[in-house]
Design a protein around this motif. Sequence first.
Motif, PDB file in Angstrom:
ATOM      1  N   LYS A 183     -10.134 -11.301  -8.454  1.00  0.00           N
ATOM      2  CA  LYS A 183      -9.189 -10.229  -8.730  1.00  0.00           C
ATOM      3  C   LYS A 183      -9.939  -8.902  -8.681  1.00  0.00           C
ATOM      4  O   LYS A 183     -11.166  -8.860  -8.616  1.00  0.00           O
ATOM      5  N   ARG A 184      -9.172  -7.815  -8.726  1.00  0.00           N
ATOM      6  CA  ARG A 184      -9.748  -6.476  -8.610  1.00  0.00           C
ATOM      7  C   ARG A 184     -10.112  -5.923  -9.984  1.00  0.00           C
ATOM      8  O   ARG A 184      -9.364  -6.077 -10.950  1.00  0.00           O
ATOM      9  N   ALA A 187      -2.696  -4.285  -8.347  1.00  0.00           N
ATOM     10  CA  ALA A 187      -2.638  -4.481  -6.895  1.00  0.00           C
ATOM     11  C   ALA A 187      -2.609  -3.128  -6.199  1.00  0.00           C
ATOM     12  O   ALA A 187      -2.272  -2.095  -6.789  1.00  0.00           O
ATOM     13  N   THR A 229       4.090 -10.606  -0.558  1.00  0.00           N
ATOM     14  CA  THR A 229       4.145  -9.280  -1.173  1.00  0.00           C
ATOM     15  C   THR A 229       3.273  -8.333  -0.374  1.00  0.00           C
ATOM     16  O   THR A 229       2.109  -8.611  -0.125  1.00  0.00           O
ATOM     17  N   ARG A 268       2.238  -0.650  -2.646  1.00  0.00           N
ATOM     18  CA  ARG A 268       3.048  -1.172  -1.558  1.00  0.00           C
ATOM     19  C   ARG A 268       3.409  -0.035  -0.619  1.00  0.00           C
ATOM     20  O   ARG A 268       3.664   1.088  -1.044  1.00  0.00           O
ATOM     21  N   SER A 319     -14.140  -6.880  -6.163  1.00  0.00           N
ATOM     22  CA  SER A 319     -13.353  -8.110  -6.185  1.00  0.00           C
ATOM     23  C   SER A 319     -14.273  -9.173  -6.761  1.00  0.00           C
ATOM     24  O   SER A 319     -15.373  -9.396  -6.243  1.00  0.00           O
ATOM     25  N   SER A 364       1.421 -12.452   3.706  1.00  0.00           N
ATOM     26  CA  SER A 364       1.676 -12.375   2.272  1.00  0.00           C
ATOM     27  C   SER A 364       3.158 -12.163   1.997  1.00  0.00           C
ATOM     28  O   SER A 364       3.850 -11.460   2.740  1.00  0.00           O
ATOM     29  N   ARG A 414      -2.686 -10.074   1.038  1.00  0.00           N
ATOM     30  CA  ARG A 414      -3.206 -11.021   0.056  1.00  0.00           C
ATOM     31  C   ARG A 414      -4.565 -10.618  -0.510  1.00  0.00           C
ATOM     32  O   ARG A 414      -5.091 -11.298  -1.383  1.00  0.00           O
ATOM     33  N   MET A 415      -5.171  -9.569   0.025  1.00  0.00           N
ATOM     34  CA  MET A 415      -6.537  -9.184  -0.338  1.00  0.00           C
ATOM     35  C   MET A 415      -7.535 -10.279   0.055  1.00  0.00           C
ATOM     36  O   MET A 415      -8.545 -10.491  -0.613  1.00  0.00           O
TER      37      MET A 415
END
Length: 425
Positions: free
Chosen positions: A47-48, A103, A229, A106, A82, A227, A233-234
């Motif tokens: 995760k970030r 995240a 979203t 968008r 990350s 993805s 997906r990173m």
Amino acid sequence: MRTRNLKAALVAVCLGAATLTVVGTTASAAPTTVAGAPAAAPAETAKRYLVTGPKTSAQRSRVARTGAAIDLVRPDDALEISAIPSEVAAIKRLGFTVTALGAFPRHAASAQSYHTHAETMAELDQVVANYPQIAKKFSIGRSYEGRDIVGVKISDNVAADEAEPEVFYQANIHARERITNEQALYFIGILTKEYNSTARITKLVNEREFWIIPILNPDGQIYDMTSDTQPGRMWRKNRQGVDLNRNYDYKWGCCGGSSSSPSSETYRGPSPASAPEIRAVQNFVKSRIVGGKQQIGMFLDIHSVANLVLWPFGYTTANTVPGSMSADEEAAHRTIGVEVARFNRYTPEQSSDLYITDGSSDDWLWGDQRIFSYTFELGGGNFYPAPSQIESLTQINRDPLLVLAEYADCPYRAINKQSQYCPPA
């Protein structure tokens, strides 16, 4: 103009036969996993996070040694990373503060505005159809999931293997760095569309052989762009779970610049060049040794998102290394790096000035093959810049991409030592 037999040159390639295949415009068959099975799901998920406290290259390297991927060094020296939970815990034990990040923003119609893999392949087909005298598709091999790793060769007599300095640019080695594919497509576009109309580009296409691969990591790129979203997906690695830019067979795993954990974003793989994508690159580069001489004179690996121009080495903080990087070699790398940075306004520095990495592309291309090598870290603020930024983020590198290609015949010209290192044939 002297020509060479490319087919014969490709037979004698180290580490197995390098598959350099001229690709037509028909679609490839459905991919099958080279290894016969998909990669196992990682035990931990990255995760970030924001890390505050590190201020120096040495401190950033301590963070990188945990296995975390340093995505961006902010102007205030804070790090966007990350990382998996075990790496976060290790960073905290170093005394640094770690804060979760959300995240990326968008962006409307992001998936439609960036080229998908299929759209990229279609665009390359169109380039070849429009400019068959100067453009030809090629494949260096197949990805983990069995997709062709496709590029375009551009030169005035593209069907011939001429005795001209060669330029090799690759992009999208990290799946989420989506703007890098756009950069490669932009450059392919100006080389072809402006041939015979722009004197500088016409001269370069006439006097160079360009090999450009827009998507080195097709499996990862497709996965990242599917993805549910937006914007993505990173996803960083290949679909085998390997960080391709830690898997090259030079100083692999030597120096705390990668991770041995398959869950890590910087997992270097079980062995050097274990990833099929990296074996393909290395075999392709070695196939360009003709008559005992490496024909590629300039290499560029296009990344994002840090606004940097980087050169070797990444595995050591030493500027010069006996037998590997002389004072003149370092000076030429640095002088060219500073020159191109004047155009794109990036920060020019040796790769290890950022933090230590090992098994990276630049280090292998220079350390193993003595090809002058650079990384551009494009800008945009995050891995998924707004589509409205694509044009400005790519056009800023028009001159830098051309300057690197112009130095492919003799990079030592940058330090006025061409007569010493590049005497007339």
